[in-house]
Structure formats: C-alpha cells, structure tokens
Write a protein that holds these residues in place. Structure first.
Motif, PDB file in Angstrom:
ATOM      1  N   GLY A  57       0.818  -1.205   0.000  1.00 43.30           N
ATOM      2  CA  GLY A  57       0.000   0.000   0.000  1.00 43.30           C
ATOM      3  C   GLY A  57       0.849   1.251   0.000  1.00 43.30           C
ATOM      4  O   GLY A  57       1.901   1.299   0.621  1.00 43.30           O
ATOM      5  N   ALA A  58       0.395   2.278  -0.697  1.00 41.74           N
ATOM      6  CA  ALA A  58       1.088   3.565  -0.711  1.00 41.74           C
ATOM      7  C   ALA A  58       0.814   4.293   0.598  1.00 41.74           C
ATOM      8  O   ALA A  58      -0.240   4.133   1.203  1.00 41.74           O
ATOM      9  CB  ALA A  58       0.599   4.409  -1.888  1.00 41.74           C
ATOM     10  N   GLY A  59       1.785   5.079   1.035  1.00 44.99           N
ATOM     11  CA  GLY A  59       1.584   5.866   2.249  1.00 44.99           C
ATOM     12  C   GLY A  59       1.817   5.063   3.512  1.00 44.99           C
ATOM     13  O   GLY A  59       2.579   4.106   3.528  1.00 44.99           O
ATOM     14  N   ARG A  60       1.131   5.431   4.571  1.00 42.85           N
ATOM     15  CA  ARG A  60       1.403   4.861   5.882  1.00 42.85           C
ATOM     16  C   ARG A  60       0.573   3.636   6.250  1.00 42.85           C
ATOM     17  O   ARG A  60       0.734   3.089   7.335  1.00 42.85           O
ATOM     18  CB  ARG A  60       1.251   5.929   6.958  1.00 42.85           C
ATOM     19  CG  ARG A  60      -0.134   6.486   7.096  1.00 42.85           C
ATOM     20  CD  ARG A  60      -0.149   7.633   8.123  1.00 42.85           C
ATOM     21  NE  ARG A  60      -1.495   8.140   8.283  1.00 42.85           N
ATOM     22  CZ  ARG A  60      -2.326   7.718   9.230  1.00 42.85           C
ATOM     23  NH1 ARG A  60      -1.959   6.812  10.087  1.00 42.85           N
ATOM     24  NH2 ARG A  60      -3.540   8.238   9.302  1.00 42.85           N
ATOM     25  N   GLY A  61      -0.318   3.197   5.377  1.00 44.61           N
ATOM     26  CA  GLY A  61      -1.133   2.024   5.697  1.00 44.61           C
ATOM     27  C   GLY A  61      -1.290   1.107   4.507  1.00 44.61           C
ATOM     28  O   GLY A  61      -1.313   1.560   3.366  1.00 44.61           O
ATOM     29  N   PHE A  62      -1.398  -0.195   4.794  1.00 42.60           N
ATOM     30  CA  PHE A  62      -1.594  -1.156   3.706  1.00 42.60           C
ATOM     31  C   PHE A  62      -3.003  -1.021   3.134  1.00 42.60           C
ATOM     32  O   PHE A  62      -3.186  -0.677   1.980  1.00 42.60           O
ATOM     33  CB  PHE A  62      -1.349  -2.585   4.197  1.00 42.60           C
ATOM     34  CG  PHE A  62      -1.782  -3.633   3.217  1.00 42.60           C
ATOM     35  CD1 PHE A  62      -1.172  -3.742   1.988  1.00 42.60           C
ATOM     36  CD2 PHE A  62      -2.820  -4.500   3.515  1.00 42.60           C
ATOM     37  CE1 PHE A  62      -1.577  -4.703   1.058  1.00 42.60           C
ATOM     38  CE2 PHE A  62      -3.227  -5.461   2.609  1.00 42.60           C
ATOM     39  CZ  PHE A  62      -2.610  -5.557   1.385  1.00 42.60           C
ATOM     40  N   CYS A  63      -4.022  -1.291   3.940  1.00 43.96           N
ATOM     41  CA  CYS A  63      -5.406  -1.196   3.496  1.00 43.96           C
ATOM     42  C   CYS A  63      -6.298  -1.137   4.732  1.00 43.96           C
ATOM     43  O   CYS A  63      -6.262  -2.033   5.571  1.00 43.96           O
ATOM     44  CB  CYS A  63      -5.781  -2.387   2.620  1.00 43.96           C
ATOM     45  SG  CYS A  63      -7.477  -2.331   1.994  1.00 43.96           S
ATOM     46  N   ALA A  64      -7.093  -0.082   4.818  1.00 44.07           N
ATOM     47  CA  ALA A  64      -7.953   0.124   5.989  1.00 44.07           C
ATOM     48  C   ALA A  64      -9.211  -0.741   5.944  1.00 44.07           C
ATOM     49  O   ALA A  64     -10.007  -0.707   6.868  1.00 44.07           O
ATOM     50  CB  ALA A  64      -8.342   1.595   6.089  1.00 44.07           C
ATOM     51  N   GLY A  65      -9.396  -1.517   4.885  1.00 44.18           N
ATOM     52  CA  GLY A  65     -10.622  -2.297   4.728  1.00 44.18           C
ATOM     53  C   GLY A  65     -11.509  -1.628   3.694  1.00 44.18           C
ATOM     54  O   GLY A  65     -11.051  -0.822   2.893  1.00 44.18           O
ATOM     55  N   ALA A  66     -12.778  -1.948   3.728  1.00 39.43           N
ATOM     56  CA  ALA A  66     -13.713  -1.388   2.748  1.00 39.43           C
ATOM     57  C   ALA A  66     -13.887   0.110   2.960  1.00 39.43           C
ATOM     58  O   ALA A  66     -13.871   0.597   4.089  1.00 39.43           O
ATOM     59  CB  ALA A  66     -15.065  -2.084   2.862  1.00 39.43           C
ATOM     60  N   ASP A  67     -14.034   0.836   1.873  1.00 34.56           N
ATOM     61  CA  ASP A  67     -14.272   2.268   1.924  1.00 34.56           C
ATOM     62  C   ASP A  67     -15.636   2.507   2.570  1.00 34.56           C
ATOM     63  O   ASP A  67     -16.664   2.083   2.048  1.00 34.56           O
ATOM     64  CB  ASP A  67     -14.230   2.847   0.510  1.00 34.56           C
ATOM     65  CG  ASP A  67     -14.346   4.350   0.485  1.00 34.56           C
ATOM     66  OD1 ASP A  67     -15.278   4.891   1.113  1.00 34.56           O
ATOM     67  OD2 ASP A  67     -13.502   4.979  -0.176  1.00 34.56           O
ATOM     68  N   MET A  68     -15.647   3.162   3.713  1.00 39.77           N
ATOM     69  CA  MET A  68     -16.888   3.361   4.465  1.00 39.77           C
ATOM     70  C   MET A  68     -17.900   4.211   3.700  1.00 39.77           C
ATOM     71  O   MET A  68     -19.101   4.013   3.848  1.00 39.77           O
ATOM     72  CB  MET A  68     -16.592   3.997   5.830  1.00 39.77           C
ATOM     73  CG  MET A  68     -15.782   3.090   6.738  1.00 39.77           C
ATOM     74  SD  MET A  68     -16.523   1.455   6.968  1.00 39.77           S
ATOM     75  CE  MET A  68     -17.937   1.866   7.950  1.00 39.77           C
ATOM     76  N   ASN A  69     -17.450   5.136   2.871  1.00 37.55           N
ATOM     77  CA  ASN A  69     -18.384   5.920   2.060  1.00 37.55           C
ATOM     78  C   ASN A  69     -19.146   5.020   1.102  1.00 37.55           C
ATOM     79  O   ASN A  69     -20.332   5.214   0.864  1.00 37.55           O
ATOM     80  CB  ASN A  69     -17.653   7.017   1.292  1.00 37.55           C
ATOM     81  CG  ASN A  69     -17.142   8.102   2.198  1.00 37.55           C
ATOM     82  OD1 ASN A  69     -17.751   8.409   3.207  1.00 37.55           O
ATOM     83  ND2 ASN A  69     -16.003   8.679   1.849  1.00 37.55           N
ATOM     84  N   MET A  70     -18.466   4.033   0.554  1.00 38.81           N
ATOM     85  CA  MET A  70     -19.115   3.102  -0.350  1.00 38.81           C
ATOM     86  C   MET A  70     -20.113   2.222   0.413  1.00 38.81           C
ATOM     87  O   MET A  70     -21.209   1.963  -0.056  1.00 38.81           O
ATOM     88  CB  MET A  70     -18.050   2.238  -1.033  1.00 38.81           C
ATOM     89  CG  MET A  70     -18.571   1.383  -2.139  1.00 38.81           C
ATOM     90  SD  MET A  70     -17.228   0.522  -2.989  1.00 38.81           S
ATOM     91  CE  MET A  70     -16.468  -0.356  -1.647  1.00 38.81           C
ATOM     92  N   LEU A  71     -19.735   1.793   1.609  1.00 30.17           N
ATOM     93  CA  LEU A  71     -20.623   0.949   2.409  1.00 30.17           C
ATOM     94  C   LEU A  71     -21.891   1.696   2.820  1.00 30.17           C
ATOM     95  O   LEU A  71     -22.957   1.096   2.946  1.00 30.17           O
ATOM     96  CB  LEU A  71     -19.891   0.435   3.649  1.00 30.17           C
ATOM     97  CG  LEU A  71     -18.752  -0.542   3.385  1.00 30.17           C
ATOM     98  CD1 LEU A  71     -18.074  -0.929   4.701  1.00 30.17           C
ATOM     99  CD2 LEU A  71     -19.243  -1.787   2.665  1.00 30.17           C
ATOM    100  N   GLN A  72     -21.785   2.997   3.023  1.00 28.21           N
ATOM    101  CA  GLN A  72     -22.943   3.800   3.407  1.00 28.21           C
ATOM    102  C   GLN A  72     -24.022   3.810   2.319  1.00 28.21           C
ATOM    103  O   GLN A  72     -25.188   4.046   2.598  1.00 28.21           O
ATOM    104  CB  GLN A  72     -22.516   5.244   3.709  1.00 28.21           C
ATOM    105  CG  GLN A  72     -21.593   5.384   4.880  1.00 28.21           C
ATOM    106  CD  GLN A  72     -22.259   5.029   6.198  1.00 28.21           C
ATOM    107  OE1 GLN A  72     -23.455   5.185   6.357  1.00 28.21           O
ATOM    108  NE2 GLN A  72     -21.471   4.534   7.125  1.00 28.21           N
TER     109      GLN A  72
END
Length: 115
Positions: A57-72
């Motif tokens: 993953g780019a930046g400081r994290g690999f993957c936070a999981g599903a995009d919460m905006n999309m889940l909403q």
C-alpha cells in the motif's frame, strides 16, 4: 494515466509489485480497486518474467478495509446491484499458472484468485 484505477502495477526484475494507491484514505478498498487488482494480478500471472507478486500500500497504511463511504450507499433492497458485487462478477481472468495446485475453490469465489 495508469490503466488501473486506485492502484499501480509494475515489474521490477522478477517481482510484480501491486501498490494500492489511495494513501489519503489509507488505501480503503473500492469496487474500482477490486477490478484493477484482478486485472493486475492476471497480467502478472501471464508474464513469464514474474516469479513473485507483492501487494503493498502507498503511504502509511496497507489497506484500511472497505471504503466506508461506499458501504454507506448499500441499500438492503438492491444488495446484488452494489458496486462491489458488480466488480466481483464483471470480468473474469485466467489465474491458472501451472506452478502449483489450484487452491481457489477452497477460498470461495470472492478472493480465491489471490491464492
């Protein structure tokens, strides 16, 4: 412009490097990312020079999981019409490499291609 949305793919020597590229969102998973990662992994499998595939993953994290905006945006009445469901069944790629047993049936359809 990259042919992949929300990620980049490059080959360095014998290593295929897939980089999730939404650092501002800690690389949260999107439907576009799911389509792109399947396409990038299929390209790596078909490339005889690639011996190892690294997903990072780019930046400081690999993957936070599903995009919460999309889940909403998920509505119970149209569950199968959601973007992630469409991304799962829109395209199919040949991930068979002949380098080992096909273990994908043991991991279900959704992410079996990763193995």
């Amino acid at each position: 412009m990259s042919q992949y949305e929300d990620l980049s793919y490059e080959v360095k020597g014998n290593v295929g490097v897939v980089t999730l590229d939404r650092p501002d969102k800690l690389n949260a998973w999107t439907a576009a990312m799911e389509r792109s990662i399947k396409q990038a992994l299929a390209a790596a499998v078909q490339d005889d020079a690639v011996r190892v595939i690294v997903i990072t993953g780019a930046g400081r994290g690999f993957c936070a999981g599903a995009d919460m905006n999309m889940l909403q945006q998920i509505q119970p009445t149209n569950w199968e019409d959601r973007e992630l469901a469409k991304a799962t069944r829109e395209e199919s790629f040949d991930f068979s490499s002949g380098l080992g047993p096909d273990v994908s049936p043991h991991y279900g359809d959704r992410f079996g291609y990763l193995f």
